[in-house]
Design a protein around this motif. Structure first.
Motif, short mmCIF file in Angstrom:
data_model
loop_
_atom_site.label_atom_id
_atom_site.label_comp_id
_atom_site.label_asym_id
_atom_site.label_seq_id
_atom_site.Cartn_x
_atom_site.Cartn_y
_atom_site.Cartn_z
N VAL A 6 20.75 51.73 50.07
CA VAL A 6 21.81 50.73 50.22
C VAL A 6 21.82 50.15 51.63
O VAL A 6 21.98 48.93 51.81
N GLN A 7 21.61 50.99 52.63
CA GLN A 7 21.62 50.50 54.01
C GLN A 7 20.42 49.59 54.28
O GLN A 7 20.51 48.67 55.09
N PRO A 58 21.32 45.69 51.82
CA PRO A 58 22.78 45.51 51.80
C PRO A 58 23.30 44.72 50.61
O PRO A 58 24.50 44.74 50.34
N ARG A 94 25.34 46.96 48.46
CA ARG A 94 26.62 47.53 48.88
C ARG A 94 27.67 47.22 47.81
O ARG A 94 27.60 46.20 47.13
N ASP A 111 28.71 51.12 52.54
CA ASP A 111 27.31 51.50 52.72
C ASP A 111 27.15 52.95 53.20
O ASP A 111 26.09 53.33 53.66
#
Length: 253
Positions: free
Chosen positions: A65-66, A69, A72, A93
């Motif tokens: 996810v990071q 993005p 998110r 996140d």
């Protein structure tokens, strides 16, 4: 329609996470599936493939996810995830310190699980692959004739499941957690019951045909598998649950 395609393409063009789950080679074999295919009795031949040893963890999905993005919870389109997506994370996140980073990630949609696996060069396992590996116990490739083993499998998807605890004994292949507190997405989940594919993916025609054939069960006594099929078949690809996660698979060359 074109706008939806652009959303789909952008979200699938994900940056790979820093690390991926290790994989176990699964030999080819034949077994009798609980799902009846066409006029057959459920007999299936599974080609050799690889399956991740464990379900994808919260820590692994957080890295994904990071790095991407667009996945998110505050940015993902409602088309691809419902309001429950990553609802147990403290931040959009970041799961937070109160969440076990080594626990299976849950509250993820089929779309998100599919995107994660593709980002590490893998895919979600097909149902026949998942069922084939999940039929094993620590000693046998197919333990489904054991009444004791079947009775324990009734608790799948709950904290009382046979593989619910960390360090549970892997099965004969070396794969862990298939009968844990978390149920798992599979790539072709929407074809197990019904006559249409819900995903709108590139294999829509093939899956619609397969879905039309998956209308009955070859073994109606395997309650643990039947309730899993019923759950998955009731889901939309954007749906999420607190006890539904995933693992990845790889086709053999």
């Amino acid at each position: 329609m074109f706008a939806n395609f652009l959303v789909w393409f952008t979200l699938l063009a994900a940056t790979p996470p820093a690390a991926a789950n290790d994989f176990i080679d699964i030999p080819a074999g034949e077994f009798r599936s609980t799902v009846r295919y066409g006029d057959g009795d459920g007999a299936r031949a599974v080609a050799s493939f690889s399956m991740s040893r464990n379900t994808v963890t919260i820590a692994e999905f957080q890295v994904f996810v990071q790095a991407n993005p667009q996945w998110r919870r505050d940015r993902v389109p409602s088309l691809l995830a419902d309001k429950g997506y990553l609802a147990n994370w403290q931040q959009p996140d970041r799961a937070g310190k109160e969440v076990d980073p080594d626990a299976p990630v849950t509250h993820v949609s089929w779309f998100a699980a599919d995107a994660y696996c593709k980002s590490v060069g893998t895919r979600l396992p097909e149902w026949s692959e998942w069922e084939y590996v999940a039929a094993a116990d620590a000693r046998r490739r197919d333990a489904r004739s054991d009444p004791g083993w079947l009775a324990r499998s009734f608790a799948d998807g709950t904290p009382h499941a046979m593989d619910a605890q960390h360090g549970a004994t892997p099965n004969v292949y070396g794969v862990s957690g298939l009968h844990g507190r978390v149920w798992e997405w599979v790539g072709d989940y929407s074809t197990l019951l019904g006559d249409a594919d819900k995903r709108g993916a590139e294999d829509g025609d093939r899956l619609q045909f397969c879905g039309a054939t998956g209308l009955s069960f070859a073994n109606r006594d395997d309650y643990a598998v039947l309730k899993r099929i019923a759950l998955l078949s009731a889901m939309e690809p954007r749906s999420t649950l607190g006890n539904l996660g995933f693992r990845c698979a790889r086709s053999s060359p």
